[in-house]
Write a protein that holds these residues in place. Structure first.
Motif, PDB file in Angstrom:
ATOM      1  N   GLY A 132       0.809  -1.212   0.000  1.00 40.77           N
ATOM      2  CA  GLY A 132       0.000   0.000   0.000  1.00 40.77           C
ATOM      3  C   GLY A 132       0.843   1.263   0.000  1.00 40.77           C
ATOM      4  O   GLY A 132       0.456   2.283  -0.558  1.00 40.77           O
ATOM      5  N   LYS A 133       2.001   1.214   0.598  1.00 40.44           N
ATOM      6  CA  LYS A 133       2.856   2.393   0.661  1.00 40.44           C
ATOM      7  C   LYS A 133       4.118   2.209  -0.183  1.00 40.44           C
ATOM      8  O   LYS A 133       4.612   3.136  -0.800  1.00 40.44           O
ATOM      9  N   TYR A 134       4.590   0.995  -0.141  1.00 41.53           N
ATOM     10  CA  TYR A 134       5.813   0.667  -0.883  1.00 41.53           C
ATOM     11  C   TYR A 134       5.553  -0.492  -1.838  1.00 41.53           C
ATOM     12  O   TYR A 134       4.654  -1.298  -1.600  1.00 41.53           O
ATOM     13  N   VAL A 135       6.384  -0.560  -2.854  1.00 41.31           N
ATOM     14  CA  VAL A 135       6.497  -1.821  -3.586  1.00 41.31           C
ATOM     15  C   VAL A 135       7.864  -2.410  -3.236  1.00 41.31           C
ATOM     16  O   VAL A 135       8.808  -1.674  -2.931  1.00 41.31           O
ATOM     17  N   TYR A 136       7.941  -3.733  -3.245  1.00 35.69           N
ATOM     18  CA  TYR A 136       9.188  -4.437  -2.935  1.00 35.69           C
ATOM     19  C   TYR A 136       9.554  -5.282  -4.146  1.00 35.69           C
ATOM     20  O   TYR A 136       8.722  -6.056  -4.632  1.00 35.69           O
ATOM     21  N   ILE A 137      10.768  -5.097  -4.589  1.00 30.50           N
ATOM     22  CA  ILE A 137      11.181  -5.734  -5.848  1.00 30.50           C
ATOM     23  C   ILE A 137      12.396  -6.627  -5.600  1.00 30.50           C
ATOM     24  O   ILE A 137      13.423  -6.162  -5.096  1.00 30.50           O
ATOM     25  N   THR A 138      12.260  -7.892  -5.959  1.00 27.29           N
ATOM     26  CA  THR A 138      13.427  -8.777  -5.884  1.00 27.29           C
ATOM     27  C   THR A 138      14.213  -8.655  -7.185  1.00 27.29           C
ATOM     28  O   THR A 138      13.667  -8.269  -8.218  1.00 27.29           O
ATOM     29  N   ALA A 139      15.508  -8.974  -7.099  1.00 22.25           N
ATOM     30  CA  ALA A 139      16.330  -8.823  -8.293  1.00 22.25           C
ATOM     31  C   ALA A 139      17.448  -9.844  -8.327  1.00 22.25           C
ATOM     32  O   ALA A 139      17.841 -10.404  -7.304  1.00 22.25           O
ATOM     33  N   PHE A 140      17.937 -10.071  -9.537  1.00 25.01           N
ATOM     34  CA  PHE A 140      19.041 -11.009  -9.762  1.00 25.01           C
ATOM     35  C   PHE A 140      20.351 -10.532  -9.157  1.00 25.01           C
ATOM     36  O   PHE A 140      21.308 -11.294  -9.111  1.00 25.01           O
ATOM     37  N   ASP A 141      20.402  -9.268  -8.758  1.00 27.00           N
ATOM     38  CA  ASP A 141      21.652  -8.849  -8.099  1.00 27.00           C
ATOM     39  C   ASP A 141      21.561  -9.084  -6.590  1.00 27.00           C
ATOM     40  O   ASP A 141      22.239  -8.444  -5.812  1.00 27.00           O
ATOM     41  N   HIS A 142      20.669  -9.996  -6.211  1.00 24.77           N
ATOM     42  CA  HIS A 142      20.611 -10.530  -4.853  1.00 24.77           C
ATOM     43  C   HIS A 142      20.100  -9.494  -3.854  1.00 24.77           C
ATOM     44  O   HIS A 142      20.528  -9.463  -2.713  1.00 24.77           O
ATOM     45  N   THR A 143      19.223  -8.623  -4.341  1.00 26.61           N
ATOM     46  CA  THR A 143      18.706  -7.568  -3.474  1.00 26.61           C
ATOM     47  C   THR A 143      17.187  -7.563  -3.460  1.00 26.61           C
ATOM     48  O   THR A 143      16.540  -8.135  -4.336  1.00 26.61           O
ATOM     49  N   VAL A 144      16.673  -6.878  -2.437  1.00 24.87           N
ATOM     50  CA  VAL A 144      15.274  -6.468  -2.433  1.00 24.87           C
ATOM     51  C   VAL A 144      15.286  -4.944  -2.381  1.00 24.87           C
ATOM     52  O   VAL A 144      15.994  -4.354  -1.558  1.00 24.87           O
ATOM     53  N   THR A 145      14.559  -4.341  -3.297  1.00 26.38           N
ATOM     54  CA  THR A 145      14.481  -2.886  -3.329  1.00 26.38           C
ATOM     55  C   THR A 145      13.108  -2.457  -2.836  1.00 26.38           C
ATOM     56  O   THR A 145      12.084  -3.026  -3.239  1.00 26.38           O
ATOM     57  N   ARG A 146      13.101  -1.485  -1.943  1.00 25.24           N
ATOM     58  CA  ARG A 146      11.848  -0.930  -1.445  1.00 25.24           C
ATOM     59  C   ARG A 146      11.658   0.433  -2.108  1.00 25.24           C
ATOM     60  O   ARG A 146      12.536   1.290  -2.019  1.00 25.24           O
ATOM     61  N   LEU A 147      10.550   0.601  -2.769  1.00 20.92           N
ATOM     62  CA  LEU A 147      10.332   1.826  -3.519  1.00 20.92           C
ATOM     63  C   LEU A 147       9.041   2.485  -3.062  1.00 20.92           C
ATOM     64  O   LEU A 147       7.981   1.845  -3.043  1.00 20.92           O
ATOM     65  N   ASN A 148       9.163   3.729  -2.676  1.00 19.74           N
ATOM     66  CA  ASN A 148       8.011   4.486  -2.210  1.00 19.74           C
ATOM     67  C   ASN A 148       7.135   4.842  -3.410  1.00 19.74           C
ATOM     68  O   ASN A 148       7.607   5.458  -4.362  1.00 19.74           O
ATOM     69  N   ILE A 149       5.841   4.458  -3.342  1.00 18.15           N
ATOM     70  CA  ILE A 149       5.026   4.633  -4.547  1.00 18.15           C
ATOM     71  C   ILE A 149       4.565   6.075  -4.747  1.00 18.15           C
ATOM     72  O   ILE A 149       4.072   6.417  -5.803  1.00 18.15           O
ATOM     73  N   SER A 150       4.730   6.917  -3.750  1.00 21.72           N
ATOM     74  CA  SER A 150       4.343   8.302  -4.006  1.00 21.72           C
ATOM     75  C   SER A 150       5.499   9.158  -4.496  1.00 21.72           C
ATOM     76  O   SER A 150       5.343   9.958  -5.407  1.00 21.72           O
ATOM     77  N   ASP A 151       6.704   8.977  -3.931  1.00 23.76           N
ATOM     78  CA  ASP A 151       7.811   9.814  -4.428  1.00 23.76           C
ATOM     79  C   ASP A 151       8.897   9.014  -5.151  1.00 23.76           C
ATOM     80  O   ASP A 151       9.894   9.582  -5.583  1.00 23.76           O
ATOM     81  N   PHE A 152       8.704   7.711  -5.275  1.00 22.82           N
ATOM     82  CA  PHE A 152       9.622   6.831  -6.008  1.00 22.82           C
ATOM     83  C   PHE A 152      11.024   6.789  -5.427  1.00 22.82           C
ATOM     84  O   PHE A 152      11.972   6.373  -6.083  1.00 22.82           O
ATOM     85  N   SER A 153      11.175   7.242  -4.195  1.00 19.82           N
ATOM     86  CA  SER A 153      12.480   7.094  -3.556  1.00 19.82           C
ATOM     87  C   SER A 153      12.666   5.612  -3.214  1.00 19.82           C
ATOM     88  O   SER A 153      11.695   4.889  -3.005  1.00 19.82           O
ATOM     89  N   SER A 154      13.916   5.174  -3.177  1.00 23.79           N
ATOM     90  CA  SER A 154      14.098   3.742  -2.967  1.00 23.79           C
ATOM     91  C   SER A 154      15.333   3.431  -2.146  1.00 23.79           C
ATOM     92  O   SER A 154      16.246   4.254  -2.016  1.00 23.79           O
ATOM     93  N   GLN A 155      15.342   2.270  -1.543  1.00 29.75           N
ATOM     94  CA  GLN A 155      16.555   1.737  -0.929  1.00 29.75           C
ATOM     95  C   GLN A 155      16.562   0.229  -1.110  1.00 29.75           C
ATOM     96  O   GLN A 155      15.518  -0.393  -1.301  1.00 29.75           O
ATOM     97  N   SER A 156      17.775  -0.318  -1.078  1.00 31.59           N
ATOM     98  CA  SER A 156      17.905  -1.751  -1.361  1.00 31.59           C
ATOM     99  C   SER A 156      18.709  -2.435  -0.275  1.00 31.59           C
ATOM    100  O   SER A 156      19.584  -1.817   0.337  1.00 31.59           O
ATOM    101  N   ILE A 157      18.388  -3.693  -0.053  1.00 31.35           N
ATOM    102  CA  ILE A 157      19.223  -4.496   0.840  1.00 31.35           C
ATOM    103  C   ILE A 157      19.583  -5.808   0.158  1.00 31.35           C
ATOM    104  O   ILE A 157      18.839  -6.316  -0.672  1.00 31.35           O
TER     105      ILE A 157
END
Lengths: 351, 660
Positions: A132-157
């Motif tokens: 509802g607030k974020y989308v969470y994206i898995t990726a082949f570079d072994h990360t999960v990225t959290r992206l704010n759906i209103s301002d598109f700011s993101s961070q990855s772990i």
């Protein structure tokens, strides 16, 4: 309580508002607010021919390449996953390493976000979920990225090797990390605490966990693919309250989706024809084949459940030709079929 | 095929030597155009002189001028290039280098971009097989044969040493010096030695179209290549019946493998490197035992290493570094017997052993003994040639660990004829039928998870009917040659990858069936426009209708197979004047599909690639100096032969050579 609230929230976000109220009391097969289907087709690897098709349930007409038609450019290479958040579609495109945010009414791309790491390397996104607030994206570079759906700011772990399937349960992300044949297949789910956005624990499952889904109680089900050599695929249930994994014997599948307490699993591999089975998450038993009216579905590829009416959408793919979409009622009767929706139709989202 | 060879030919046309009674194998003439016309199976040839005018530096550039071929070209100097003839797939094309087949037991496809034309005397493409039956069994064992014949030492005016030095410089950072020399050691022995080095940066700009309204100019990266080729050969002849030669060959190459132009992410997938090392020694000897009996022997040892390096495997955390080594021993012995003047019979038997090792784990380390034997007969008169043979193949597969693949045994028949109904008219009708197969490669059989040990050979049946006509005239148009061949091929038990194990992993199956109908047309002409100006021209046209016949219930049934244009062709023209030589060449192709499912959205655009050359010769005290300049792809079109692998746009090349 919290769990129910969360389930409700998710439904709220992934479907239309009315859903939540009707969900428990209204019998299915009533007037459905589902007016159309978005079908994401991955196309062929390195052909940059992913498409987004739209099937209008009222006019029974489809637009096979909605994205290109509206945007004058193609979606890119190997679009892997799509979700609906409010009035937007979020589409992750694996090889192109992009996230397309698309207006659900017009099909217009509101924004194309390149998913790259701090060195500009493509992350190669695989799957996406939302809370509802974020989308969470898995990726082949072994990360999960959290992206704010209103301002598109993101961070990855960082999580484990080749993050694939992902689910949100009770403020936690359950991430299937598959590894690969070169580095060695992995056998772990990574549990990420959303509040601190850090890996909290890992849970051991079968080799090569890839697909993941959750039931109404918050149990997470994982399909593991094995190593395609001497270890066959397996199926696990994770009790997210205790974070313990239980192996469920006899199921080797390629795709799992769950509505309430009913899971739908694609089983089978060539030359055995693939099929969709219905699985009860309470007893952890296969109940029956999905199809009850004798309809033949060659090479089932992906499935999705209509959260309003319980219809099950099944797509087919051989990668050699455009696949078809079948709509079955929960009872397994064919409702309609849409032919040649695209190459490799892997995700269906209702409008 | 013969353009300028025709000059020599037309000069000597009046005193054509009939060698019918001189050689044990009944070969009537050896002239290029005669060979073309007389052959019972279509043969196309490009000789050294023509090759210099074709804007070609590698075999892969030149073969695009043959009819009925599809070159799969990943673009640029370093991009992989394979040759499929009449839609049967690259695995069905044998490459013969100086009479011995070049093999690849790992994947069966030879990269023809690696062969330089610098030292090539003649490039020939045979559908079916060569009419010369006195050859190793292996050369009977493919659906078509591309023959690369290297230059033989020849010494004018009692010289004891001859040589050519060439320097090529061009766009895309191309630089390539080479030298080829030959020495006459004595009346019987001569030696040749050559070396060629090529380096190119290979990067070029291209326009990437994202759709109807969106495009960007991008740069093709990781297209660099650096090759070194060193070769030496020793020749023996006693000027009677005995001939022998031995060759030592070393090639090394490092190149970038530019990936597909992935939309919005063109810089990724552009780090892979390919390292090649190939070494072989081969020897050939023949002698006559009696006027009616003759033998030949061939032997070869081949060692090839391939290293594939992906420093950013799965976006950079891992390195993929795979090495594959293949070793092959090969020996062949053939006897030719001529019981009566018009009939010759060849019996040949070949034995080879190939082995593949790798740093991959687990790896089965497969090896194969391959035994091939043939009995071939040929009957020749001035107006009729008939050839028939039967090939027997037996394999013995083994592995260091695990289960070996099934052994295979096959009988493969061939029959062909050519007839000239009227003695006064050089019009000939020809036909051949060939049933042949290709063995599953080690990748097909053993590649982890995709390989299948139970695979059968992939079969092809070829039927060809053709007509050829040649004529020489005393007037301005000196010579014309035209041939047309219609064919029907079918491929069955085609080895294809099919999704298995939940679509994540594909496996090999003998599933495909392809039916191919087509026509090849070749035309040549030579004209003397004035006493000082000659014009030679050639054109080819290919009609190919290759359809999937695998499964009548599949949506792909009867659709055209990928990358197979209905219409394609080539043209070339060269004008020799006392002032400058001018050459023009074009290769074109109509639309084709990149998917086996034929819909307009899977279509690839037609293209034409036009090139011109200007060349000038001088005789100096150092020798004959030739200067040439080329403009390639004049229209600057980034057309694609393999989808999302754009070709370089307009580029330039100059070369200076000195023949001493």
């Amino acid at each position: 309580m919290k769990k129910n609230l969360f389930a409700c929230l998710l439904l709220l976000a992934t479907t239309l508002f009315v859903a939540c109220e009707k969900e428990s009391s209204t019998p299915i097969e009533e007037i459905t607010p589902t007016t159309g289907l978005f079908i994401l087709n991955e196309g062929l690897w390195h052909q940059s021919n992913s498409t987004l098709a739209f099937y209008n349930l009222e006019t029974k007409k489809d637009e096979k390449d909605l994205f290109s038609l509206v945007n004058g450019r193609t979606l890119g290479d190997t679009a892997n996953d799509m979700i609906k958040v409010d009035n937007r579609l979020f589409i992750v495109v694996n090889e192109s390493s992009t996230l397309e945010v698309v207006d659900i009414e017009t099909g217009k791309s509101i924004r194309q976000i390149k998913l790259t790491d701090e060195n500009g390397k493509p992350r190669m996104p695989r799957q996406i979920v939302q809370d509802g607030k974020y989308v969470y994206i898995t990726a082949f570079d072994h990360t999960v990225t959290r992206l704010n759906i209103s301002d598109f700011s993101s961070q990855s772990i960082k999580v484990g090797l080749n993050a694939e399937g992902i689910e949100v349960v009770n403020g936690k992300l359950y991430v299937a990390c598959s590894g690969d044949w070169n580095a060695g297949y992995d056998n772990k789910l990574y549990v990420v605490d959303i509040a601190s956005f850090s890996v909290e624990r890992t849970i051991e499952v079968g080799l090569n966990p890839s697909m993941i889904a959750k039931d109404k109680d918050g149990d997470v089900y994982v399909l593991c693919m094995g190593n395609f050599y001497d270890v066959t695929g397996s199926f696990y249930r994770i009790d997210t309250k205790t974070n313990t994994a239980t192996k469920i014997d006899g199921i080797v599948g390629s795709e799992v989706e769950i509505k309430d307490h009913t899971a739908y699993i694609i089983q089978g591999a060539y030359p055995t024809p693939g099929k969709v089975v219905v699985f009860d998450c309470k007893s952890d038993k296969v109940l029956r084949d999905l199809v009850t009216d004798g309809t033949e579905v060659d090479s089932p590829y992906a499935l999705s459940i209509d959260q309003f009416n319980g219809n099950v959408y099944v797509t087919t793919s051989t990668y050699l030709e455009p696949g078809d979409l079948y709509c079955f009622s929960a009872e397994g009767k064919l409702q309609y079929k849409v032919e040649e929706v695209g190459i490799g139709p892997n995700t269906i989202v209702t409008k | 095929m013969l353009a300028v060879a025709l000059i020599a030919n037309s000069l000597s046309a009046q005193h054509l030597t009939d060698s019918l009674h001189k050689l044990p194998e009944v070969v009537v003439t050896e002239h290029a155009s005669q060979k073309h016309v007389r052959s019972t199976a279509p043969i196309q040839q490009l000789n050294a002189t023509t090759l210099t005018k074709l804007n070609a530096i590698h075999v892969s550039d030149a073969v695009k001028h043959f009819s009925g071929v599809i070159v799969k070209d990943y673009g640029g100097i370093g991009g992989l290039k394979t040759l499929s003839v009449r839609n049967m797939g690259a695995n069905h094309t044998a490459i013969s280098y100086d009479g011995v087949a070049v093999t690849d037991i790992q994947n069966g496809q030879i990269d023809i971009g690696r062969f330089s034309l610098q030292n090539v005397e003649m490039l020939s493409l045979n559908n079916g097989q060569n009419d010369q039956i006195f050859q190793a069994a292996r050369l009977f064992a493919s659906a078509s044969v591309l023959t690369i014949q290297t230059k033989r030492p020849s010494f004018a005016n009692n010289k004891t040493m001859e040589g050519t030095a060439v320097l090529k410089v061009g766009s895309l950072g191309l630089i390539s010096p080479s030298v080829a020399t030959s020495f006459r050691l004595n009346d019987n022995w001569s030696l040749s030695a050559s070396a060629e080095w090529l380096k190119a940066k290979g990067d070029y700009r291209y326009t990437l179209q994202y759709g109807a309204d969106s495009a960007s100019v991008e740069k093709r990266n990781n297209t660099d290549v650096e090759n070194l080729l060193v070769e030496s050969a020793l020749f023996y002849t006693n000027h009677k019946q005995a001939k022998a030669h031995a060759r030592i060959y070393y090639y090394q190459s490092e190149r970038g493998l530019p990936g597909a132009t992935v939309f919005y992410n063109t810089q990724y997938n552009n780090k892979q490197r390919l390292f090649d090392n190939t070494f072989f020694v081969q020897g050939y000897a023949e002698n006559a035992i009696s006027p009616t009996l003759k033998w030949q022997a061939n032997a070869k040892y081949n060692a090839a290493r391939v290293r594939y390096l992906d420093p950013e495997f799965l976006s950079g955390e891992q390195v993929l570094d795979e090495r594959f080594n293949q070793n092959e021993w090969y020996g062949s012995f053939a006897m030719l017997y001529r019981p009566i003047a018009n009939l010759s019979v060849n019996v040949a038997t070949d034995l080879s052993h190939g082995r593949l090792t790798s740093n991959r784990t687990p790896f089965d380390t497969p090896s194969r003994w391959l035994s091939q034997s043939v009995v071939a007969g040929k009957y020749v008169t001035e107006q009729l040639t008939v050839i028939a043979n039967m090939l027997y193949t037996q394999t013995f597969e083994s592995v260091k660990q695990g289960t070996p693949a099934n052994n295979q045994q096959k009988w493969s028949p061939y029959i062909s004829f050519s007839v000239q109904p009227w003695q006064s008219l050089d019009l000939r009708f020809r036909a051949f039928y060939k049933n042949i197969f290709r063995l599953p490669t080690f990748n097909d059989l053993y590649y982890p998870s995709t390989g299948k040990r139970t695979l059968l050979p992939e079969d092809v049946n070829q039927l060809n009917l053709g007509v050829s006509y040649t004529a020489s005239f005393p007037h301005r148009i000196k010579h014309i040659m035209i041939s047309a061949d219609a064919y029907h091929n079918n491929v069955s038990n085609k080895i294809v990858a099919y999704p298995d194990n939940n679509l994540f992993i594909w496996s090999m199956y003998n599933l495909g069936k392809v039916s191919i109908n087509g026509m090849d047309v070749n035309a040549e002409m030579l004209a003397q426009l004035s006493s000082q100006i000659t014009l030679s021209a050639g054109a080819t046209y290919s009609l190919q209708d290759a359809r999937d016949k695998t499964n009548p219930t599949s949506a792909l049934y009867n659709h055209k197979i990928p990358y197979s244009p209905l219409h394609a062709g080539s043209g070339r023209l060269s004008l020799a004047t006392p002032w400058v030589d001018f050459g023009y060449s074009v290769v074109w192709s109509g639309k084709r599909y990149y998917m086996g499912y034929n819909k307009p959205q899977y279509e690839m655009m037609a293209y034409a690639d036009h090139n011109i050359t200007l060349a000038k010769d001088w005789t100096t005290s150092l020798g004959r100096v030739t200067l040439s300049a080329e403009v390639l792809n004049i229209l600057n079109n980034n057309y694609q032969l393999v989808r999302n692998y754009p070709m370089p746009g307009r580029s330039y090349r100059t070369s200076i050579s000195i023949h001493f």
